[in-house]
Design an enzyme around this catalytic site. Sequence first.
Site, PDB file in Angstrom:
ATOM      1  CB  CYS A  13      -0.901  -0.002   1.225  1.00  0.00           C
ATOM      2  SG  CYS A  13      -2.001   1.440   1.316  1.00  0.00           S
TER       3      CYS A  13
ATOM      4  CB  CYS B  34      -1.294   3.900   8.069  1.00  0.00           C
ATOM      5  SG  CYS B  34      -2.420   4.595   6.827  1.00  0.00           S
TER       6      CYS B  34
ATOM      7  CB  CYS C 128      -0.892  -0.169   8.120  1.00  0.00           C
ATOM      8  SG  CYS C 128      -1.661  -1.348   6.976  1.00  0.00           S
TER       9      CYS C 128
ATOM     10  CB  CYS D 254     -15.898  -6.823   5.977  1.00  0.00           C
ATOM     11  SG  CYS D 254     -17.287  -6.479   7.081  1.00  0.00           S
TER      12      CYS D 254
ATOM     13  CB  CYS E 290     -18.734  -4.324   4.709  1.00  0.00           C
ATOM     14  SG  CYS E 290     -17.783  -2.912   5.360  1.00  0.00           S
TER      15      CYS E 290
END
Length: 384
Positions: free
Chosen positions: A71, A75, A78, A115, A146
Amino acid sequence: MPLASHESRTASLTLAPGGEVRHDWTIEAIEALFALPFIDLLFHAQQVHRAHFDPNAVQVSTLLSIKTGACPEDCKYCPQSGHYNTGLGKEKLLEVEKVVEQAQAARDAGASRFCMGAAWKSPRERDLDVVLEMVRQVKALGLETCMTLGMVDGDQANRLAEAGLDYYNHNLDTSPEYYGEIITTRTYADRLETLGNVRQAGMKVCAGGILGMGEAPRDRAALLQQLARLEPHPESVPINMLVKVPGTPLEDVDDLDPIEFIRAIAVARILMPESHVRLSAGREQMDESTQALAFLAGANSIFYGDQLLTTSNPQVEQDRALFAKLGLHPEVVEKSARVCADDARQQADLETALEVRAARQAEAALAARAGKLAYDATLDAPRV
């Protein structure tokens, strides 16, 4: 504490036992809730919870990572961030058939919502078409759906809604004041804009945060204030305890006291009385007593299964045993009058959003056509 002063302190909070839905909570009032004696706070939270929910029912979701690793966000919590070396490999977007198989297994294990999460800053066009098909096929299994795909614009949100997506998850993570200490690759305003796009498209909102990232108590209050200011409140509010992953900048942060975590659950329940408050990441680190306190404080949703996106989760059999000990049971999604009304409202919101979108497209087409037909007199004017 003498009875008179106890009553005075409690009355000053002007808390209705039924839990009035409000969006005007001040930071001082929220901090006052956090400062209540622990037993008083849980008593208030339990009153609110019972006014809006079956106190022994827990909504059960299962979470699957449909695209893992690499990614571009930074963050600090993460393991999927490409900025840190956590030993997590990069994986491609899963095939639709594999996702459907996992969804079927989740449904058979008792989950009512499935999800799906992808490690993206925002979805690319070629991937979005595949994601839309995942939504359609999982929805066809009778599960609520979701997605968490990072930032989405208005058009992407509308397309997800058209495919039948029920919920979109996009967490605020922490307070606006502390946010810059955790993430620099997207702003707080970006997150709020995505939530606005999701709501405008007629979908339900799943938004919460992460506790134990080194934030101050006021930051926890400010995070909950931001969530409670959303109109309407998020239908689902995940409260995560930081899972410290080696290789991330927060791997050595001090642990958050479990009692402070339970206080946040209780305050979230009071501020957002009609929302499902989810006991989310970090449950594996909690003993049964801490989880029981969380349910007493108003948590009524969990992720169910062996793993979250990239971190482990209490195993299914352990969860079933805990539910049996506490007398809890999975919430059943039924087409009751209230649910039908919610579905009708969601459909009406979606239709309105699509009408607005069509009107804007028509206006843009007319404007473009008018521009082609317009005569500009300055073209024939003599040059000076």
